[in-house]
Design a protein around this motif. Structure first.
Motif, PDB file in Angstrom:
ATOM      1  N   UNK A 161      37.357  50.811  35.872  1.00 20.63           N
ATOM      2  CA  UNK A 161      35.664  50.692  35.570  1.00 20.63           C
ATOM      3  C   UNK A 161      35.806  49.941  37.224  1.00 20.63           C
ATOM      4  N   UNK A 162      36.161  48.879  36.749  1.00 19.63           N
ATOM      5  CA  UNK A 162      36.338  47.322  37.793  1.00 19.63           C
ATOM      6  C   UNK A 162      36.773  46.539  37.712  1.00 19.63           C
ATOM      7  N   UNK A 163      38.091  45.463  38.959  1.00 17.17           N
ATOM      8  CA  UNK A 163      39.074  45.250  38.696  1.00 17.17           C
ATOM      9  C   UNK A 163      39.210  43.688  38.832  1.00 17.17           C
ATOM     10  N   UNK A 164      39.741  42.532  39.139  1.00 24.36           N
ATOM     11  CA  UNK A 164      39.579  41.723  39.279  1.00 24.36           C
ATOM     12  C   UNK A 164      41.194  40.527  39.570  1.00 24.36           C
ATOM     13  N   UNK A 165      41.195  39.546  40.105  1.00 18.70           N
ATOM     14  CA  UNK A 165      42.240  38.933  40.917  1.00 18.70           C
ATOM     15  C   UNK A 165      42.445  37.511  40.464  1.00 18.70           C
ATOM     16  N   UNK A 214      47.700  36.800  38.459  1.00 18.05           N
ATOM     17  CA  UNK A 214      47.359  37.644  37.541  1.00 18.05           C
ATOM     18  C   UNK A 214      46.499  38.553  38.034  1.00 18.05           C
ATOM     19  N   UNK A 215      46.171  39.578  37.213  1.00 11.12           N
ATOM     20  CA  UNK A 215      45.029  40.607  37.490  1.00 11.12           C
ATOM     21  C   UNK A 215      44.357  41.153  36.291  1.00 11.12           C
ATOM     22  N   UNK A 216      43.488  41.571  36.821  1.00 12.57           N
ATOM     23  CA  UNK A 216      42.299  42.251  35.184  1.00 12.57           C
ATOM     24  C   UNK A 216      42.130  43.299  35.360  1.00 12.57           C
ATOM     25  N   UNK A 217      41.821  44.574  34.283  1.00 12.54           N
ATOM     26  CA  UNK A 217      40.996  45.586  35.241  1.00 12.54           C
ATOM     27  C   UNK A 217      40.719  45.928  34.025  1.00 12.54           C
ATOM     28  N   UNK A 218      39.000  46.794  34.134  1.00 14.99           N
ATOM     29  CA  UNK A 218      38.602  46.851  33.394  1.00 14.99           C
ATOM     30  C   UNK A 218      38.286  48.294  32.738  1.00 14.99           C
ATOM     31  N   UNK A 219      38.771  48.624  32.095  1.00 13.26           N
ATOM     32  CA  UNK A 219      39.047  50.845  31.927  1.00 13.26           C
ATOM     33  C   UNK A 219      38.142  51.626  30.634  1.00 13.26           C
ATOM     34  N   UNK A 230      36.427  39.880  37.919  1.00 11.38           N
ATOM     35  CA  UNK A 230      35.993  40.041  37.654  1.00 11.38           C
ATOM     36  C   UNK A 230      34.969  41.349  39.072  1.00 11.38           C
ATOM     37  N   UNK A 231      34.673  42.449  39.475  1.00 11.55           N
ATOM     38  CA  UNK A 231      33.456  42.787  40.334  1.00 11.55           C
ATOM     39  C   UNK A 231      32.645  43.372  39.328  1.00 11.55           C
ATOM     40  N   UNK A 232      31.277  43.263  39.765  1.00 11.44           N
ATOM     41  CA  UNK A 232      30.321  43.201  39.333  1.00 11.44           C
ATOM     42  C   UNK A 232      30.554  45.124  38.080  1.00 11.44           C
ATOM     43  N   UNK A 278      27.237  53.617  21.450  1.00  6.27           N
ATOM     44  CA  UNK A 278      27.265  53.069  23.011  1.00  6.27           C
ATOM     45  C   UNK A 278      27.479  51.503  23.362  1.00  6.27           C
ATOM     46  N   UNK A 279      28.082  50.835  23.902  1.00  9.79           N
ATOM     47  CA  UNK A 279      27.551  49.628  24.805  1.00  9.79           C
ATOM     48  C   UNK A 279      27.549  49.571  25.859  1.00  9.79           C
ATOM     49  N   UNK A 280      26.296  49.345  26.930  1.00  9.58           N
ATOM     50  CA  UNK A 280      26.189  49.014  28.223  1.00  9.58           C
ATOM     51  C   UNK A 280      26.106  47.651  28.498  1.00  9.58           C
ATOM     52  N   UNK A 281      27.266  47.848  29.477  1.00 12.93           N
ATOM     53  CA  UNK A 281      27.887  46.837  30.523  1.00 12.93           C
ATOM     54  C   UNK A 281      27.296  46.893  31.844  1.00 12.93           C
ATOM     55  N   UNK A 282      26.711  45.968  31.821  1.00  9.10           N
ATOM     56  CA  UNK A 282      26.031  45.850  33.219  1.00  9.10           C
ATOM     57  C   UNK A 282      26.012  44.662  34.093  1.00  9.10           C
ATOM     58  N   UNK A 283      26.654  44.126  35.019  1.00  9.40           N
ATOM     59  CA  UNK A 283      26.347  42.412  34.882  1.00  9.40           C
ATOM     60  C   UNK A 283      27.810  42.181  35.557  1.00  9.40           C
ATOM     61  N   UNK A 284      28.372  41.030  36.073  1.00  8.40           N
ATOM     62  CA  UNK A 284      28.926  40.549  36.544  1.00  8.40           C
ATOM     63  C   UNK A 284      30.015  40.074  34.991  1.00  8.40           C
TER      64      UNK A 284
END
Length: 300
Positions: free
Chosen positions: A204-208, A188-193, A235-237, A166-172
């Protein structure tokens, strides 16, 4: 507020971040169940704060650290003393492919190793056919199965192999994207999944970023068609453990409609422009233009 607020109040703030959609604090969100710990009452949270602040009731709030975070994946609460977390290790996950990262069935990868030899990825963004926002009926951003847009070739997909641990990802979260466009302005858009072992993929989160605002909203400028720029997409935290056997996935595209208005790709005033133009987009991930996703990894 802690850094710049009135000095006598800087230690009095509390932050609570949960896994819920707007107005819904239930444990079940979209296709996921975050467990009994996620079930929460907003009025209960506020009442406890009021009891402590206004009535002087000793209900244990004073002894708690100021930040309470729900970490998805392991589905439990963490107490923290600062934001972002001091123990964060910003970690680069490099984009790579053989030039065919389109759709989840493509060859796009995310890797800790900087390969830098892959061919660029290309696609066309047509504002007449934007990537639709997968939202709730009340137009609120929510946890959603990403399969309705999985076959679109105007979405580039980069993902890790199944994780060995497992990998914990917490923050911006930040995407540093090297890209070119045939248009004088585009998006350009980005989406973490999070991709589950059974294939379920949830956002999970996204940005543009709008190209003309790549250097900030105070200094807008059009881009030169065909020229390669580095775009910083914030992307949002978030707070999640990508569990063993899951994949970390990044989707890159150019639209998230109607969550965001479409870019017409013309460079004209987008409040009055009636033209919709197709833009040809190219994403680079070579040695001199290393597109990478920067994740705030928390040592465990």
């Amino acid at each position: 507020m802690v850094k710049n607020g009135p000095e006598e109040l800087r230690g009095q703030h509390r932050l609570v971040v949960g896994p819920w959609r707007h107005g819904d604090r239930s444990r079940k969100q979209g296709p996921l169940d975050f467990g009994t710990d996620a079930q929460s009452s907003y009025t209960g949270e506020v009442s406890r704060w009021y009891d402590y602040t206004f009535k002087g009731i000793d209900n244990g709030l004073a002894e708690e650290p100021p930040i309470k975070l729900f970490i998805m994946g392991e589905n439990r609460w963490h107490f923290e003393h600062e934001w972002s977390l001091a123990r964060t290790r910003d970690t680069d996950f490099y984009l790579d492919s053989g030039g065919s990262a389109n759709t989840p069935n493509g060859d796009g990868t995310l890797s800790l190793k900087r390969v830098g030899g892959g061919l660029p990825d290309e696609y066309d963004y047509d504002p007449k056919d934007p990537v639709m926002s997968l939202m709730d009926l009340d137009a609120q951003d929510a946890v959603r199965d990403q399969s309705p847009v999985a076959r679109r070739r105007d979405i580039l997909v980069y993902q890790t192999p199944p994780l060995h641990e497992g990998i914990e990802v917490t923050g911006p979260v930040v995407l540093k994207l090297w890209a070119a466009s045939s248009a004088p302005d585009t998006e350009f858009t980005a989406k973490l999944i999070d991709v589950y072992p059974d294939g379920l993929a949830v956002n999970v989160t996204s940005g543009i970023v709008r190209a003309r605002y790549r250097d900030g909203y105070d200094t807008p400028s059009l881009i030169e068609p065909g020229r390669v720029y580095e775009y910083l997409i914030n992307l949002n935290p978030t707070g999640i453990v990508f569990l063993r056997g899951h994949r970390i996935r990044l989707d890159v595209s150019c639209s998230d409609f109607p969550n965001f208005d479409r870019n017409h790709n013309t460079g004209a005033d987008f409040w009055s422009d009636a033209e919709l133009r197709v833009a040809h987009q190219t994403v680079f991930h070579d040695k001199t233009r290393p597109s990478r996703l920067v994740l705030p990894v928390i040592p465990r």
